[in-house]
Design a protein around this motif. Structure first.
Motif, short mmCIF file in Angstrom:
data_model
loop_
_atom_site.label_atom_id
_atom_site.label_comp_id
_atom_site.label_asym_id
_atom_site.label_seq_id
_atom_site.Cartn_x
_atom_site.Cartn_y
_atom_site.Cartn_z
N ALA A 1 -28.99 -29.34 6.16
CA ALA A 1 -28.28 -28.13 6.54
C ALA A 1 -27.77 -27.37 5.33
O ALA A 1 -27.81 -26.13 5.29
CB ALA A 1 -27.11 -28.48 7.47
N ALA A 2 -27.30 -28.09 4.33
CA ALA A 2 -26.78 -27.45 3.12
C ALA A 2 -27.86 -26.66 2.39
O ALA A 2 -27.59 -25.63 1.78
CB ALA A 2 -26.17 -28.50 2.20
N ARG B 1 -29.00 -28.25 14.32
CA ARG B 1 -28.45 -29.04 15.43
C ARG B 1 -29.22 -30.35 15.56
O ARG B 1 -30.45 -30.36 15.54
CB ARG B 1 -28.57 -28.24 16.73
N ARG B 2 -28.48 -31.45 15.70
CA ARG B 2 -29.11 -32.74 15.99
C ARG B 2 -29.50 -32.77 17.46
O ARG B 2 -28.70 -32.45 18.33
CB ARG B 2 -28.13 -33.89 15.72
N ALA C 1 -29.99 -37.27 5.35
CA ALA C 1 -28.89 -37.01 6.26
C ALA C 1 -29.01 -35.57 6.73
O ALA C 1 -29.35 -34.67 5.94
CB ALA C 1 -27.56 -37.22 5.55
N GLU D 1 -26.81 -33.44 7.35
CA GLU D 1 -25.89 -32.55 6.64
C GLU D 1 -26.49 -32.05 5.33
O GLU D 1 -26.25 -30.91 4.92
CB GLU D 1 -24.57 -33.28 6.37
N THR D 2 -27.26 -32.90 4.67
CA THR D 2 -27.90 -32.50 3.41
C THR D 2 -28.96 -31.45 3.66
O THR D 2 -29.08 -30.47 2.90
CB THR D 2 -28.52 -33.72 2.71
#
Length: 222
Positions: free
Chosen positions: A195-196, A203-204, A190, A192-193
């Motif tokens: 990014a963390a 950015r997608r 994902a 978000e993972t």
């Protein structure tokens, strides 16, 4: 041995000893099966998507093609005027990429077999990493982005295997069977993972789905 190093060595072994002929044919104009044709078309679409994130004129820019494979992205970057450092873990694929590159573009390209994160490659205006991080954990991808980000003035455009039901089923099934050929396993993520772990702006851009090719383009700003 770190997870990153172990995976990198597995990828090198696979592409140099098991998959070179497959990738040579897949990335050429040679006839392929219907399934592989969808992969070829998906990769062409993804390459165009990634290139759309960079200026049309790359004159004066230094660009890293991280995981250059057989050199299709490298050639496009050089045609735009970039000074390209084309790195791949597989010496065999580097050999194919060098042989395919038109001689008129050769002065703009430096090929290197090895680790795409090696600081010896220098600094860049942009980094392109198409399907070269798909076998790594989110933590390893985040670490790679941070290492490259320290030496990149512009963005890092890269792809991951998105966490879709189809790819998760494929990943789960793959873990249930021994892999005698030492082939690496693609790991869905994902955004978000990622990014963390990357600790930067992510950015997608676009998800490309064509038959058996499913990949998501992301852009990282340190």
């Amino acid at each position: 041995m770190s997870d990153y190093t172990a995976t990198r060595e597995r990828v090198e072994h696979y592409f140099d000893r098991s998959a070179t002929k497959v990738w040579d044919r897949l990335t050429s104009d040679a006839p392929v099966s219907r399934i592989r044709q969808t992969v070829r078309e998906g990769r062409d679409r993804m390459r165009a998507t990634m290139l759309s994130r960079l200026p049309a004129d790359l004159g004066g820019c230094r660009v890293l093609d991280a995981g250059c494979g057989t050199g299709a992205m490298t050639e496009e970057l050089a045609r735009r005027g970039a000074e390209v450092v084309a790195v791949d873990i597989s010496p065999q694929l580097i050999g194919i990429a060098r042989a395919r590159l038109p001689q008129t573009l050769a002065p703009r390209v430096t090929f290197a077999a090895g680790d795409m994160t090696d600081a010896a490659h220098g600094s860049f205006d942009f980094v392109m990493a198409m399907d070269s991080l798909i076998y790594y954990s989110a933590a390893d991808i985040g670490a790679v982005l941070q290492r490259l980000g320290k030496r990149t003035r512009g963005g890092i455009v890269f792809t991951v295997a998105p966490k879709t039901p189809f790819l998760m089923a494929f990943f789960t099934l793959g873990k249930a069977f021994p892999r005698a050929d030492r082939s690496p396993t693609m790991i869905p993520h994902a955004a978000e993972t990622i990014a963390a772990h990357a600790k930067g702006k992510l950015r997608r851009i676009e998800r490309v789905s064509r038959g058996f090719y499913i990949s998501e383009c992301l852009e990282y700003q340190p």
